[in-house]
Scaffold this motif. Structure first.
Motif, PDB file in Angstrom:
ATOM      1  N   ASP A 106      -1.061  -8.081  -5.516  1.00  0.00           N
ATOM      2  CA  ASP A 106      -1.106  -6.611  -5.506  1.00  0.00           C
ATOM      3  C   ASP A 106      -2.514  -6.071  -5.700  1.00  0.00           C
ATOM      4  OD1 ASP A 106       1.600  -6.438  -5.050  1.00  0.00           O
ATOM      5  OD2 ASP A 106       2.124  -6.301  -7.152  1.00  0.00           O
ATOM      6  N   LEU A 165       0.842  -1.202   0.000  1.00  0.00           N
ATOM      7  CA  LEU A 165       0.000   0.000   0.000  1.00  0.00           C
ATOM      8  C   LEU A 165       0.877   1.252   0.000  1.00  0.00           C
ATOM      9  CD1 LEU A 165      -3.007   0.830   0.107  1.00  0.00           C
ATOM     10  CD2 LEU A 165      -2.821   0.862   2.596  1.00  0.00           C
ATOM     11  N   LEU A 224      -2.560  -2.275  -6.986  1.00  0.00           N
ATOM     12  CA  LEU A 224      -1.352  -1.541  -6.595  1.00  0.00           C
ATOM     13  C   LEU A 224      -0.084  -2.085  -7.248  1.00  0.00           C
ATOM     14  CD1 LEU A 224      -2.329  -1.404  -2.830  1.00  0.00           C
ATOM     15  CD2 LEU A 224      -2.233   0.580  -4.341  1.00  0.00           C
ATOM     16  N   GLY A 279       2.511   1.473  -3.433  1.00  0.00           N
ATOM     17  CA  GLY A 279       1.528   1.732  -4.478  1.00  0.00           C
ATOM     18  C   GLY A 279       0.989   3.147  -4.477  1.00  0.00           C
ATOM     19  N   ASP A 318      -0.668   2.390  -8.567  1.00  0.00           N
ATOM     20  CA  ASP A 318       0.767   2.429  -8.287  1.00  0.00           C
ATOM     21  C   ASP A 318       1.534   3.332  -9.246  1.00  0.00           C
ATOM     22  OD1 ASP A 318      -0.138   0.275 -10.028  1.00  0.00           O
ATOM     23  OD2 ASP A 318       1.983  -0.200 -10.292  1.00  0.00           O
TER      24      ASP A 318
END
Length: 320
Positions: A305, A19, A299, A22, A275
């Motif tokens: 992801d 997180l 992300l 991203g 991202d």
């Protein structure tokens, strides 16, 4: 703890790292703008709030949602009489988290699969190029990793590339894909997918749909027909209509969301490609303006992801 929390939050430390990475571009953009807003100021006054409004709008939060946030902060300042600029970040986070909660956004562990019927049916919509089929593939992988039996339906029958792509994902993930010939009736594919999934005791069905929006009436009729045909096999279907949007397009994503919500009822959002952009604030604005919760955020390229959206973690990360 709900099923989705167990599925998507196995490694909280790694999840937070993904997180952080991203949202890095958005974080840097927002942080630098906020720093300029409070530079040399001790108190949150009208000038600071005007500057904050500009920060949020230029961070793709959107005008209407920004005005809501500013109003909430104004009320907080008026109630507390004196608010220092050092408190502004915390207040901003509190008010955005509260706003997202009112829209139905969860803190991740509140989502769950229904226990009264199988399979759980997800109808996925979105224009071409937003990462729709990739999101379907990643979702299928995540569900399979959790031990769920997954079926995919290739109901975007108007593009050979779409059918081919979802078949490639099916092979990669190791889940069956139900398809028909190019130009077949999408509703027929949806029917076959749910019927096959039900007959084979599947847990989850994910159905791709056409992404064209140049003919809204045609798309609306097509989606209605798909839903009607689904209900012949499973009266509850679809359990979820998931709209996939490309977060890197900022306000264009919001326009797409408005157009799709005009032709069909959307129950959840997946916002991809966060991202590679500084426009992550669009997540807040789209959810607020549509009054639809964000369920997943993309992300990165990896299977893991794709994260389940946690409103508190997202806001805390964005305004660190």
């Amino acid at each position: 703890m709900g099923f989705f929390s167990k599925l998507f939050n196995k490694d909280k430390e790694k999840k937070q790292e993904t997180l952080d990475q991203g949202l890095e571009k958005t974080k840097q953009s927002v942080f630098s703008k906020l720093t300029r807003v409070i530079a040399g100021k001790d108190k949150v006054d009208d000038e600071v709030l005007d500057d904050l409004e500009e920060v949020l709008i230029t961070s793709d939060v959107g005008v209407d949602t920004t005005l809501k946030i500013i109003k909430r902060i104004e009320e907080r300042v008026a109630r507390d009489k004196y608010v220092s600029t050092s408190e502004l970040n915390g207040i901003l986070k509190d008010e955005i988290v509260a706003l997202l909660a009112e829209t139905g956004n969860k803190d991740g562990d509140e989502w769950d699969l229904p226990t009264d019927h199988n399979p759980y049916v997800i109808l996925v919509v979105g224009v071409n190029g937003v990462g729709k089929t990739t999101t379907i593939g990643k979702l299928a992988w995540q569900f399979k990793q959790a031990g769920k039996k997954v079926y995919l339906g290739a109901a975007d029958t108007f593009r050979a590339a779409a059918v081919e792509q979802i078949c490639i994902w099916g092979e990669r993930v190791g889940v069956p894909v139900i398809k028909q010939q190019m130009g077949s009736d999408p509703a027929s594919v949806a029917y076959d997918t749910i019927a096959s999934a039900k007959a084979n005791n599947a847990d989850v069905v994910i159905i791709d749909t056409a992404g064209r929006l140049h003919n809204k009436v045609g798309l609306m009729n097509e989606l209605k027909k798909i839903k009607d045909v689904m209900k012949k096999v499973m009266p509850e279907a679809p359990d979820e209509v998931l709209l996939v949007l490309d977060g890197s397009t900022g306000q264009n994503a919001f326009e797409q969301a408005k157009q799709f919500s005009a032709v069909t009822q959307i129950s959840s959002l997946a916002i991809t490609k966060l991202d590679g952009t500084a426009k992550g604030g669009v997540v807040i604005g789209i959810s607020d303006q549509l009054q639809v919760p964000v369920k997943y955020i993309g992300l990165g390229e990896g299977m893991e992801d794709l994260q389940i959206f946690n409103r508190t973690d997202f806001v805390n990360t964005l305004f660190k």
